[in-house]
Enzyme design. Structure first.
Site, PDB file in Angstrom:
ATOM      1  N   THR B 155       5.169  -2.010   1.859  1.00  0.00           N
ATOM      2  CA  THR B 155       5.873  -0.509   1.813  1.00  0.00           C
ATOM      3  C   THR B 155       6.216  -0.527   3.645  1.00  0.00           C
ATOM      4  OG1 THR B 155       3.852   0.866   2.007  1.00  0.00           O
ATOM      5  CG2 THR B 155       4.906  -0.035  -0.046  1.00  0.00           C
ATOM      6  N   LYS B 181      -1.334  -4.772   1.930  1.00  0.00           N
ATOM      7  CA  LYS B 181      -0.855  -3.821   2.541  1.00  0.00           C
ATOM      8  C   LYS B 181      -0.878  -2.683   2.929  1.00  0.00           C
ATOM      9  CE  LYS B 181       1.434  -1.132   0.530  1.00  0.00           C
ATOM     10  NZ  LYS B 181       1.108   0.301   0.510  1.00  0.00           N
ATOM     11  N   THR B 192      -9.279  -0.139  -0.225  1.00  0.00           N
ATOM     12  CA  THR B 192      -7.917  -0.429   0.945  1.00  0.00           C
ATOM     13  C   THR B 192      -7.434   0.285   0.025  1.00  0.00           C
ATOM     14  OG1 THR B 192      -6.998  -0.235   2.545  1.00  0.00           O
ATOM     15  CG2 THR B 192      -7.643  -2.798   0.755  1.00  0.00           C
ATOM     16  N   GLU B 279       0.818   3.020  10.282  1.00  0.00           N
ATOM     17  CA  GLU B 279       2.116   4.673  10.805  1.00  0.00           C
ATOM     18  C   GLU B 279       2.536   4.930  11.891  1.00  0.00           C
ATOM     19  OE1 GLU B 279       3.788   5.866   6.277  1.00  0.00           O
ATOM     20  OE2 GLU B 279       2.642   6.977   7.773  1.00  0.00           O
ATOM     21  N   ASN B 403       6.926   9.801   8.407  1.00  0.00           N
ATOM     22  CA  ASN B 403       6.427  10.388   7.325  1.00  0.00           C
ATOM     23  C   ASN B 403       6.897  11.928   6.730  1.00  0.00           C
ATOM     24  OD1 ASN B 403       4.599   8.748   6.174  1.00  0.00           O
ATOM     25  ND2 ASN B 403       3.399   9.218   7.900  1.00  0.00           N
ATOM     26  N   SER B 408      13.064  11.072   1.890  1.00  0.00           N
ATOM     27  CA  SER B 408      14.566  11.477   1.639  1.00  0.00           C
ATOM     28  C   SER B 408      15.838  10.430   1.585  1.00  0.00           C
ATOM     29  CB  SER B 408      14.957  12.530   2.846  1.00  0.00           C
ATOM     30  OG  SER B 408      13.835  12.185   4.152  1.00  0.00           O
TER      31      SER B 408
END
EC number: 2.3.1.35
Lengths: 408, 408
Positions: B155, B181, B192, B279, B403, B408
């Site tokens: 993702t 992932k 996980t 991230e 994030n 959006s």
């Protein structure tokens, strides 16, 4: 940047509390970084401190002076250096600062409480720098210096935090004025960054202690910016007793509740101001959890949400990402939570009903709440009668910028 | 952006495990978002799932099929939609997906495990979209499709995560290959995000379960990116038994330890890959705590540090801000911690000795470690013999960007 927070105004002096500020050059030149508070004889003082095991030298000294000293007559507060992680040299510096103040004010060193805030772990010639400006600082002591003091205790704060409340009691006007600093490393545990609340009410002994404890439980112990607990947190409640009322010595005194409530209001205003001025904050977020078995589990859910970087960044983005809210609620350690009983509101808009998206909910309705500066979140766990409320803020680019740049 | 993480290479197929990917258009068009795994008859499967009370519909269905079904023959994995917070409709969609797969592969619906990842709380016509591409997907099943599958389950990941290890056992080559992932909402609790590990070793029953549990404890349950626990976490261990060895059915089997260690190595590589691709991550940070009374308190200190936004932003800034490290250690809930016994190292550089700055420490030495991409942190609590290690990453502008923008 602070969310809905104006500079202090209409601050009321407290009879018997004199303040003064000075530029001691502790970290920066040309900045007021030293605050002195002098209390009239007979004042009563209670304080709570950080529970961080790495508490700072001034915290150790202040605790000791409170417990063993002759009664508090003065507080000395510096910014620019936290005097934490400084070992024996830090302890000596904190004690020497108290001796300098005591000498100038003609009291015992044990009657002085030291407080420091700023960068952790840097050695500094604290006592020497304070001593150099103390005479002028003492000469400037006055009851109308709260705003100046509230500004001088700031570090990464963008707005000074100070407020006053008055009540009438038996025909006598009672005043409470408080100030606080702090916007990062904020997840106080029995205390806040630095907060000083004074009243002319004659609160004594056990009543004073209990009042501080109860006010804290509904204010500084209900906020979080980043979940980090400081090494220097402290909150001090000072009662000069100058108002013409007989002493309130016990919590069973019928006047106790009203005094406590007024002091709690001031503490709550200050605590919320710390969150509104949270590092990088663009949103102020009250989180109320109801329907829990007990207050502890309500707080667990509330803090889990308030500490979720995913929720905090979604608030920053004004994104009603309710999936992240559910994920946090579900992982808050309420092991037997029946998710089918959970309701969630953003403002007055219910987004989750019975554990799933409310069929009546629309993204547009959620969006309308999220674009506001203040976003009340309410969760009903649907399993009991307990509730709890905390206050937090969002996580923005500026939070990262401020904390990535702070020392450099 | 991933820290020291290359795309998969030299991935070894597992006899009896065929994979295929397809574009089902679940959220985006033109993106491979569907992965099918088919297991040869007689394969043994164990799995662990998120403990989040708001677990997703596919987690509920997969748990049920594992417990009550006839044995697992297929896994169907979609990205783009987590099918979480979707109520009864979501459960039906997950079950319908299994029926579609079962029909195509000629097995019972209870032999299919569904997995979903992506946005939470959005309704989606999952089964219909999957059904439309299933025939082509089944036709493409092949043992050499691990890299394609590892890419299709991503993702917000920036790099596909897949690795293989081989060992010799009694003259037979045993192969383990795994993929995972995940890069946000990462603080797994017994599982996980999504991880699939397969081996041709003949691990059966209790030995397979224990192997998964032990491997998890040293891999996916030792990582955190943001402290958020997903609604969809799952880790699956598949053993086809195609290697020509007698079955290993108990952990007391002398061959068990070597198999478990190899599987743990693969799990650990994948878990670390998730953190390296955290991230916005720019730093990979192993945190090792030693000298604790027990492993639990070592982990408490490690996670307290790994979840501190102040520490994470300091790492992002390459700032050896050891005061923040001490503040986190001191507030980790080790109530009787004697801070004078604490030592802290960045890499090989000791920065804290006996609870205060190491006199031999220089900022330049700390800086030299902090500018590296991998920053090992070691803390000795000086009170016992227990130790624990976890892996985390820093908190950067990009974490906030990713994030704040995700939906959006």
């Amino acid at each position: 940047m602070a969310v809905g927070l104006d500079p202090p105004r209409n601050i009321l002096p407290i009879a018997g509390v004199r303040l003064s500020v000075a530029e001691a050059g502790i970290r920066y030149v040309g900045r007021r970084d030293l605050t002195l508070i002098h209390l009239a004889e007979g004042s009563q003082v209670a304080a709570v401190f950080t529970r961080n095991r790495f508490c700072a030298a001034p915290v150790l000294v202040a605790r000791h002076h409170l417990a063993e000293g002759p009664g508090v007559r003065a507080l000395v507060i510096n910014t620019g250096n936290a005097n934490a992680g400084t070992g024996v040299a830090g302890l000596r510096a904190a004690e020497a600062s108290c001796r300098e103040v005591a000498e100038q004010l003609g009291c015992a060193p044990g009657a002085v409480l030291p407080f420091s805030t700023g960068v952790i772990g840097e050695p500094v010639a604290l006592a020497e720098k304070i001593a150099a400006v103390l005479p002028a600082c003492v000469a400037g002591l006055a009851e109308d210096q709260w705003e100046a003091a509230a500004a001088a205790i700031m570090t990464t704060d963008t707005v000074a935090k100070c407020c006053s409340r008055q009540i009438e009691m038996d025909g006598v006007t009672i005043t409470v004025t408080g100030m606080a600093k702090g916007s990062g490393m904020i997840r106080p545990d029995m205390a806040t960054m630095l907060a000083y609340i004074a009243t002319d009410a004659p609160l004594h002994g056990a009543a004073l202690q209990q009042c501080l404890r109860e006010a804290m439980a509904q204010s500084f112990n209900r906020i979080t910016v980043d979940g980090d607990t400081s090494t220097n947190d402290a909150c001090v409640l000072m009662a000069t007793g100058r108002a013409a009322l007989p002493p309130v010595t016990k919590a069973t005194d019928p006047r106790y509740g009203k005094l406590r409530d007024t002091i709690t209001l001031v503490a709550q205003w200050l605590a919320q101001a710390v969150v509104r001025d949270g590092e990088g904050a663009t949103k102020f977020i009250p989180i109320r959890i109801s329907g829990g078995y007990d207050e502890a589990e309500c707080l667990r859910v509330a803090y889990r949400m308030a500490h979720s970087p995913l929720i905090k960044t979604a608030f920053f983005a004004s994104d009603p990402n309710w999936g992240r809210l559910l994920a946090a609620i579900g992982s808050a350690g309420v092991d037997d939570l029946d998710v089918a009983g959970v309701q969630v509101w953003l403002g007055d808009t219910r987004i989750v009903r019975d554990g799933a998206r409310d069929p009546a909910y629309s993204e547009a309705a959620g969006q309308a709440v999220m674009v506001q500066e203040e976003i009340p979140v309410r969760v009903d766990l649907g399993r009991g009668a307990a509730e709890a409320q905390i206050w937090t803020c969002d996580l923005s680019y500026d939070y990262v910028r401020i904390n990535a740049d702070y020392r450099s």
